[in-house]
Design a protein around this motif. Sequence first.
Motif, PDB file in Angstrom:
ATOM      1  N   GLN A   1       0.838  -1.200   0.000  1.00  0.00           N
ATOM      2  CA  GLN A   1       0.000   0.000   0.000  1.00  0.00           C
ATOM      3  C   GLN A   1       0.874   1.252   0.000  1.00  0.00           C
ATOM      4  N   THR A   2       0.364   2.297  -0.620  1.00  0.00           N
ATOM      5  CA  THR A   2       1.019   3.597  -0.541  1.00  0.00           C
ATOM      6  C   THR A   2       0.724   4.206   0.834  1.00  0.00           C
ATOM      7  N   SER A   3       1.431   5.250   1.180  1.00  0.00           N
ATOM      8  CA  SER A   3       1.182   5.945   2.440  1.00  0.00           C
ATOM      9  C   SER A   3      -0.240   6.502   2.483  1.00  0.00           C
ATOM     10  N   THR A   4      -0.718   6.994   1.357  1.00  0.00           N
ATOM     11  CA  THR A   4      -2.083   7.519   1.286  1.00  0.00           C
ATOM     12  C   THR A   4      -3.103   6.413   1.539  1.00  0.00           C
ATOM     13  N   GLU A   5      -2.889   5.257   0.964  1.00  0.00           N
ATOM     14  CA  GLU A   5      -3.799   4.129   1.191  1.00  0.00           C
ATOM     15  C   GLU A   5      -3.763   3.680   2.649  1.00  0.00           C
ATOM     16  N   LEU A   6      -2.577   3.712   3.250  1.00  0.00           N
ATOM     17  CA  LEU A   6      -2.454   3.313   4.655  1.00  0.00           C
ATOM     18  C   LEU A   6      -3.180   4.272   5.585  1.00  0.00           C
ATOM     19  N   ARG A   7      -3.243   5.542   5.224  1.00  0.00           N
ATOM     20  CA  ARG A   7      -3.999   6.495   6.047  1.00  0.00           C
ATOM     21  C   ARG A   7      -5.420   6.009   6.230  1.00  0.00           C
ATOM     22  N   SER A   8      -6.013   5.503   5.172  1.00  0.00           N
ATOM     23  CA  SER A   8      -7.387   5.032   5.234  1.00  0.00           C
ATOM     24  C   SER A   8      -7.484   3.653   5.878  1.00  0.00           C
ATOM     25  N   SER A   9      -6.679   2.711   5.415  1.00  0.00           N
ATOM     26  CA  SER A   9      -6.807   1.333   5.892  1.00  0.00           C
ATOM     27  C   SER A   9      -6.381   1.158   7.340  1.00  0.00           C
ATOM     28  N   ALA A  10      -5.454   2.004   7.821  1.00  0.00           N
ATOM     29  CA  ALA A  10      -5.016   1.925   9.217  1.00  0.00           C
ATOM     30  C   ALA A  10      -5.731   2.951  10.092  1.00  0.00           C
ATOM     31  N   SER A  11      -6.589   3.742   9.493  1.00  0.00           N
ATOM     32  CA  SER A  11      -7.331   4.787  10.219  1.00  0.00           C
ATOM     33  C   SER A  11      -6.389   5.697  11.003  1.00  0.00           C
ATOM     34  N   ALA A  12      -5.386   6.221  10.310  1.00  0.00           N
ATOM     35  CA  ALA A  12      -4.382   7.071  10.958  1.00  0.00           C
ATOM     36  C   ALA A  12      -4.170   8.340  10.137  1.00  0.00           C
ATOM     37  N   SER A  13      -3.691   9.385  10.800  1.00  0.00           N
ATOM     38  CA  SER A  13      -3.420  10.653  10.116  1.00  0.00           C
ATOM     39  C   SER A  13      -2.142  10.550   9.289  1.00  0.00           C
ATOM     40  N   ARG A  14      -1.980  11.489   8.376  1.00  0.00           N
ATOM     41  CA  ARG A  14      -0.786  11.511   7.514  1.00  0.00           C
ATOM     42  C   ARG A  14       0.506  11.565   8.333  1.00  0.00           C
ATOM     43  N   PRO A  15       0.627  12.491   9.295  1.00  0.00           N
ATOM     44  CA  PRO A  15       1.876  12.523  10.077  1.00  0.00           C
ATOM     45  C   PRO A  15       2.127  11.233  10.852  1.00  0.00           C
ATOM     46  N   THR A  16       1.058  10.641  11.373  1.00  0.00           N
ATOM     47  CA  THR A  16       1.209   9.391  12.130  1.00  0.00           C
ATOM     48  C   THR A  16       1.693   8.272  11.226  1.00  0.00           C
ATOM     49  N   VAL A  17       1.102   8.142  10.047  1.00  0.00           N
ATOM     50  CA  VAL A  17       1.524   7.093   9.114  1.00  0.00           C
ATOM     51  C   VAL A  17       2.997   7.262   8.768  1.00  0.00           C
ATOM     52  N   HIS A  18       3.425   8.477   8.436  1.00  0.00           N
ATOM     53  CA  HIS A  18       4.823   8.695   8.055  1.00  0.00           C
ATOM     54  C   HIS A  18       5.772   8.435   9.221  1.00  0.00           C
ATOM     55  N   ARG A  19       5.410   8.875  10.391  1.00  0.00           N
ATOM     56  CA  ARG A  19       6.251   8.678  11.574  1.00  0.00           C
ATOM     57  C   ARG A  19       6.367   7.189  11.922  1.00  0.00           C
ATOM     58  N   GLN A  20       5.244   6.503  11.906  1.00  0.00           N
ATOM     59  CA  GLN A  20       5.248   5.095  12.289  1.00  0.00           C
ATOM     60  C   GLN A  20       5.881   4.209  11.217  1.00  0.00           C
ATOM     61  N   LEU A  21       5.687   4.540   9.950  1.00  0.00           N
ATOM     62  CA  LEU A  21       6.359   3.791   8.894  1.00  0.00           C
ATOM     63  C   LEU A  21       7.874   3.915   9.018  1.00  0.00           C
ATOM     64  N   ALA A  22       8.343   5.104   9.356  1.00  0.00           N
ATOM     65  CA  ALA A  22       9.785   5.300   9.530  1.00  0.00           C
ATOM     66  C   ALA A  22      10.322   4.383  10.634  1.00  0.00           C
ATOM     67  N   LYS A  23       9.605   4.296  11.740  1.00  0.00           N
ATOM     68  CA  LYS A  23      10.031   3.433  12.843  1.00  0.00           C
ATOM     69  C   LYS A  23       9.963   1.965  12.438  1.00  0.00           C
ATOM     70  N   LEU A  24       8.882   1.563  11.760  1.00  0.00           N
ATOM     71  CA  LEU A  24       8.744   0.170  11.320  1.00  0.00           C
ATOM     72  C   LEU A  24       9.829  -0.208  10.317  1.00  0.00           C
ATOM     73  N   LYS A  25      10.238   0.738   9.474  1.00  0.00           N
ATOM     74  CA  LYS A  25      11.334   0.488   8.530  1.00  0.00           C
ATOM     75  C   LYS A  25      12.648   0.320   9.287  1.00  0.00           C
ATOM     76  N   THR A  26      12.878   1.173  10.276  1.00  0.00           N
ATOM     77  CA  THR A  26      14.088   1.081  11.094  1.00  0.00           C
ATOM     78  C   THR A  26      14.164  -0.274  11.802  1.00  0.00           C
ATOM     79  N   LEU A  27      13.031  -0.769  12.255  1.00  0.00           N
ATOM     80  CA  LEU A  27      12.976  -2.064  12.937  1.00  0.00           C
ATOM     81  C   LEU A  27      13.051  -3.243  11.963  1.00  0.00           C
ATOM     82  N   GLY A  28      12.986  -2.952  10.676  1.00  0.00           N
ATOM     83  CA  GLY A  28      13.060  -4.006   9.678  1.00  0.00           C
ATOM     84  C   GLY A  28      11.765  -4.763   9.474  1.00  0.00           C
ATOM     85  N   LEU A  29      10.646  -4.183   9.905  1.00  0.00           N
ATOM     86  CA  LEU A  29       9.355  -4.851   9.777  1.00  0.00           C
ATOM     87  C   LEU A  29       8.623  -4.474   8.497  1.00  0.00           C
TER      88      LEU A  29
END
Length: 102
Positions: A51-79
């Motif tokens: 999914q794109t970040s925009t799609e994740l905003r909807s499917s995860a029910s999260a705001s744009r800043p939250t999606v970007h912040r959390q994706l960065a952490k999940l990438k750092t963790l290798g998930l």
Amino acid sequence: MGGPAVRQADTDANLDSRTVGNLVHLDAFAHHGLGGSRLAILAALADADGQTSTELRSSASASRPTVHRQLAKLKTLGLVIRQGELNNLARARLGRRRPALP
């Protein structure tokens, strides 16, 4: 008729993200510092990987800043890995998905 009102089920709601939000405090993710929004993103990608970040905003029910912040952490963790515009689960790190039941 004057009986009590019956609440109708909200069939358009994303029940997975609601369930995640209600149960995250019981989950191992919370005990390791991976809160509800990160778990919601992982659950959304498990449901529909790539999914794109925009799609994740909807499917995860999260705001744009939250999606970007959390994706960065999940990438750092290798998930989560990013391939072009798409975010995918790092399946080798998470283990294999169980086969669907017939």
